[in-house]
Scaffold this active site. Structure first.
Site, PDB file in Angstrom:
ATOM      1  N   LEU A 284     -25.636   8.166  38.656  1.00 52.23           N
ATOM      2  CA  LEU A 284     -24.326   8.582  39.181  1.00 52.23           C
ATOM      3  C   LEU A 284     -23.166   8.196  38.272  1.00 52.23           C
ATOM      4  O   LEU A 284     -22.017   8.416  38.641  1.00 52.23           O
ATOM      5  CB  LEU A 284     -24.112   7.959  40.568  1.00 52.23           C
ATOM      6  CG  LEU A 284     -25.074   8.438  41.666  1.00 52.23           C
ATOM      7  CD1 LEU A 284     -24.844   7.655  42.950  1.00 52.23           C
ATOM      8  CD2 LEU A 284     -24.916   9.925  41.925  1.00 52.23           C
ATOM      9  N   ARG A 285     -23.472   7.632  37.102  1.00 48.52           N
ATOM     10  CA  ARG A 285     -22.368   7.217  36.232  1.00 48.52           C
ATOM     11  C   ARG A 285     -21.511   8.406  35.815  1.00 48.52           C
ATOM     12  O   ARG A 285     -20.297   8.288  35.692  1.00 48.52           O
ATOM     13  CB  ARG A 285     -22.909   6.500  34.994  1.00 48.52           C
ATOM     14  CG  ARG A 285     -23.413   5.095  35.260  1.00 48.52           C
ATOM     15  CD  ARG A 285     -23.517   4.291  33.972  1.00 48.52           C
ATOM     16  NE  ARG A 285     -24.149   3.009  34.235  1.00 48.52           N
ATOM     17  CZ  ARG A 285     -25.427   2.736  34.018  1.00 48.52           C
ATOM     18  NH1 ARG A 285     -26.212   3.680  33.513  1.00 48.52           N
ATOM     19  NH2 ARG A 285     -25.923   1.556  34.276  1.00 48.52           N
ATOM     20  N   GLY A 286     -22.138   9.544  35.563  1.00 52.33           N
ATOM     21  CA  GLY A 286     -21.380  10.725  35.152  1.00 52.33           C
ATOM     22  C   GLY A 286     -20.371  11.142  36.198  1.00 52.33           C
ATOM     23  O   GLY A 286     -19.217  11.457  35.878  1.00 52.33           O
TER      24      GLY A 286
END
Length: 362
Positions: A284-286
């Protein structure tokens, strides 16, 4: 900004070109939680000059006098345990101000040099176990720059990225446990010809930008003239740029203060996540970085609400380095991200590519 300086650094507003790199750096200063910038490109393209200029551009910070961690007098999350103990004991703190620290991590650095180690001299002479802070302590509330980060040992990169993500550095040495704040903007640079970072490490950087050598003859001459003028008379050159420097500094400070008030519509957030899903981005970093970067961009431009155009400008730099699954693959130039964005946001794929440029103009 003070008109007197101990040293002269090439002014940030005098850097010609490299708009994507400049704005990515500014956005990370506005919101350090974006997670830093990975700058890949040719040698001699002004990467180090621009980063030093950024540190010099920023206003001085207030620190607790004598504290090796640049502790903030008012924010507990940016204070060492010693400072917090003094405050709980009711002691008053002496404060001082200093330039935003800019720390270079040399390629030959050891983990002890980075994280800190035991002060052997004090242990031998005084018989006490004392901690000697490392580069992460010096970088707290500042910039930590790693040139040729792709040549750095992977375990050191892991330590750097863990500290950058958590904002803390924990050291266990010889029976001593030390935990101190280490909140900094991590900036890495490298030349793709000398090797790539592993995808798992590259993903930990918030944004990725590419810089290239200026090809236009007129711009090259302009760059050479600027540098020659600065080297000939740094005082005169810097004073000519001072008003622009002050204006940009104020703009950054205003954006930092405005950031918490910036909102992003639920529909836009859903579309950001849809783009990440379309591109098969792991984790989920993006999603998180794209949200944060678009909010920082809106704040930088003096707005309280994120627009579709803000997302269009930051999404490529936020996602393209997360698409590489195989270490032998090259980082995507951004074309795949733009195609996915156009599909989810219902834009024509022949949209002007300048709409997707993370460009900065002073």
């Amino acid at each position: 900004m003070s008109s007197t300086r101990k040293r002269r650094v090439f002014p940030f507003t005098a850097v010609i070109g490299q708009e994507e790199m400049k704005l990515a750096l500014l956005l990370n200063v506005i919101d350090p939680r974006i997670g830093g910038v990975m700058i890949m490109g040719d040698r001699g393209t002004g990467k180090t000059t621009t980063i030093r200029a950024l540190a010099d551009l920023l206003p001085e910070i207030s620190i607790v006098e004598g504290d090796p961690y640049n502790s903030c007098p008012s924010d507990p999350d940016l204070q060492s345990s010693e400072v917090r103990q003094k405050l709980s004991d009711g002691e008053s703190l002496s404060t001082d101000s200093k330039k935003v620290p800019m720390v270079d991590l040399p390629l030959g650095a050891t983990e002890d040099r980075l994280c800190g180690t035991i002060d052997i001299e004090k242990a031998l002479s005084e018989g006490v176990r004392a901690f000697e802070p490392g580069l992460l302590a010096k970088a707290n509330r500042g910039l930590l720059y790693v040139d040729e980060v792709n040549l750095l040992d992977d375990h050191l990169v892991d330590v750097l990225l863990d500290s950058a993500a958590s904002g803390w550095n924990t050291v266990e040495r010889e029976g001593i446990s030390v935990r101190h704040p280490a909140r900094f903007v991590l900036i890495g640079s490298g030349n793709p010809e000398e090797g790539e970072l592993r995808p798992q490490l590259l993903d930990r950087f918030g944004m990725s930008v590419e810089v290239s050598t200026v090809r236009e003859a007129e711009l090259r001459v302009q760059v050479v003239d600027q540098r020659t003028a600065f080297d000939t008379d740094p005082e005169l050159f810097s004073s000519d740029k001072q008003s622009k420097q002050d204006e940009l500094q104020n703009k950054v400070v205003d954006a930092q203060n405005r950031l918490q008030a910036v909102s992003i519509d639920d529909d836009l957030r859903l579309r950001i996540s849809a783009v990440c899903g379309e591109l098969d981005v792991d984790g989920l970093r993006g999603d998180i970085v794209t949200n944060r970067a678009s909010r920082a961009l809106a704040a930088f431009e003096g707005r309280d609400e994120v627009t579709e155009e803000d997302i269009a400008r930051v999404i490529s730099c936020s996602l393209r380095h997360r698409l590489r699954k195989d270490p032998l693959e090259q980082i995507d130039s951004g074309d795949r991200v733009i195609k996915a964005f156009c599909k989810i946001f219902e834009r024509k794929e022949d949209s002007n590519l300048e709409d997707f440029a993370l460009s900065f103009s002073d």
